[in-house]
Scaffold this motif. Structure first.
Motif, PDB file in Angstrom:
ATOM      1  N   ALA A   1       0.816  -1.305  -0.070  1.00 32.84           N
ATOM      2  CA  ALA A   1       0.001   0.134   0.139  1.00 32.84           C
ATOM      3  C   ALA A   1       0.984   1.218  -0.044  1.00 32.84           C
ATOM      4  CB  ALA A   1      -0.893  -0.020   1.031  1.00 32.84           C
TER       5      ALA A   1
ATOM      6  N   GLY B   1       0.769   5.516   0.438  1.00 40.31           N
ATOM      7  CA  GLY B   1       0.124   6.568   0.913  1.00 40.31           C
ATOM      8  C   GLY B   1      -0.217   7.587  -0.218  1.00 40.31           C
TER       9      GLY B   1
ATOM     10  N   ARG C   1      -6.212   8.748   6.858  1.00 37.83           N
ATOM     11  CA  ARG C   1      -5.132   8.392   5.859  1.00 37.83           C
ATOM     12  C   ARG C   1      -5.995   7.949   4.523  1.00 37.83           C
ATOM     13  NH1 ARG C   1      -0.149   7.260   8.188  1.00 37.83           N
ATOM     14  NH2 ARG C   1       0.694   7.412   6.125  1.00 37.83           N
TER      15      ARG C   1
ATOM     16  N   PHE D   1      -4.919   5.321   1.199  1.00 36.12           N
ATOM     17  CA  PHE D   1      -3.807   4.467   0.412  1.00 36.12           C
ATOM     18  C   PHE D   1      -4.520   3.978  -0.870  1.00 36.12           C
ATOM     19  CE2 PHE D   1      -3.617   4.014   5.137  1.00 36.12           C
ATOM     20  CZ  PHE D   1      -2.202   4.293   5.311  1.00 36.12           C
TER      21      PHE D   1
ATOM     22  N   LEU E   1      -0.849  -1.714   7.726  1.00 33.19           N
ATOM     23  CA  LEU E   1      -0.499  -0.157   7.094  1.00 33.19           C
ATOM     24  C   LEU E   1       0.173   0.669   8.139  1.00 33.19           C
ATOM     25  CD1 LEU E   1      -4.218   0.288   5.790  1.00 33.19           C
ATOM     26  CD2 LEU E   1      -2.311  -0.162   4.435  1.00 33.19           C
TER      27      LEU E   1
ATOM     28  N   ARG F   1      -8.408   1.391  -3.483  1.00 35.98           N
ATOM     29  CA  ARG F   1      -8.344   2.471  -2.769  1.00 35.98           C
ATOM     30  C   ARG F   1      -8.812   2.266  -1.310  1.00 35.98           C
ATOM     31  NH1 ARG F   1      -5.210   6.732  -5.424  1.00 35.98           N
ATOM     32  NH2 ARG F   1      -5.286   6.248  -7.485  1.00 35.98           N
TER      33      ARG F   1
END
Length: 301
Positions: free
Chosen positions: A128, A130, A156, A158, A177, A281
């Motif tokens: 993943a 960011g 957040r 990703f 994550l 996403r």
């Protein structure tokens, strides 16, 4: 929304009128259309229209509809909200005995189906990346910042190089994550949920307020909840509300909590994660309303 006393008075007055007065006695307040958005009483009436919508008292009233149309023409932020309470909003302002905030993993498991462990989910999280987006961060965090929660949420986003199977979207994925809320050696629980649950939690954050603030009226709690949901889904604000509701069925919604320093299992903790229809996403929001000194994990890209 401004936090000045005039606006606060408008919010509180509208909420009180909607609770205590029949709509037939409130309808004359909308008999004359304003010429200026800054005119005295416009903000209170804008809030009152939303309060009435949330209790199902807006339908078929010409003066109220005309006033709402004037607000939309001016671009008032409340003017774009639905004129009626949507089915997905049915839990707004409702209190159910024994159904307070989820504070522990045990409570979460008792209310929602837990996502099973997944080796492939854990592996997928390592790839993943960011995705910075300050605008979405602010919108997703707004219910909590406006409500005066003790700490600014962590928000957040990703991107994944390959689609993630919905069955892998659980704690095995989330805990790998790079999230401040899951930093540490504590264990966590992730459970599948629905959009009405997520939207209600976003609404409650502002409506009831946090320990460092106070509850606001339903009008702006409704606005901030929808804006946050759009941000978590990655939808532009011009997407109609019913279209947004239709699209929620293609997303995967998860609630989580963990025994890490972020979650205190005291006043109120909330962890939300959303997987988009492309399965590539992910949005994550974690909030706590416990006022303690802790490492800074404020909303950031």
């Amino acid at each position: 929304m401004s936090c000045d006393e005039e606006t606060r008075d408008a919010v509180e007055t509208a909420a009180r009128l909607a609770r205590t007065e029949p709509v037939r006695s409130l309808e004359p307040l909308f008999g004359e259309l304003p010429d200026d958005p800054g005119q005295p009483g416009v903000e209170m009436r804008a809030c009152l229209l939303q309060e009435l919508a949330l209790i199902g008292a807006r339908t078929g009233r010409a003066h109220l509809d005309a006033y709402a149309e004037r607000l939309r023409a001016w671009g008032h932020p409340l003017g774009r909200l639905p004129d009626q309470r949507l089915d997905v909003e049915r839990r707004f302002m409702m209190r159910v005995r024994g159904m307070g905030p989820v504070k522990t993993a045990q409570q979460l498991r008792s209310r929602f189906p837990e996502m099973p462990p997944s080796v492939t989910g854990a592996a997928a999280a390592r790839s993943a990346v960011g995705v910075p987006d300050d605008t979405r961060v602010r919108a997703a965090a707004r219910p909590f910042t406006a409500g005066g929660w003790a700490r600014t949420p962590e928000v957040r986003f990703f991107a994944l190089p390959e689609p993630l199977d919905p069955g892998d979207f659980g704690m095995s994925f989330l805990e790998r994550l790079p999230l401040d809320c899951l930093r540490g050696d504590g264990s966590g629980v992730a459970c599948a949920t629905t959009v009405d649950d997520v939207l209600d939690e976003l609404f409650r954050a502002t409506y009831h307020g946090g320990i460092n603030g106070r509850g606001q009226g339903g009008a702006y709690a409704r606005l901030f909840a929808w804006d946050a949901l759009y941000a978590l889904m990655g939808l532009p604000v011009h997407v109609p509300f019913l279209e947004a509701v239709r699209r929620t069925a293609d997303h995967r919604w998860v609630r989580f909590v963990a025994s890490t320093p972020w979650f205190h299992h005291d006043t109120a903790d909330l962890g939300l994660a959303v997987l988009d229809p492309s399965r590539t996403r992910v949005a994550v929001l974690a909030a706590t309303d416990t006022d303690v000194t802790a490492p800074d994990a404020s909303a950031r890209p």
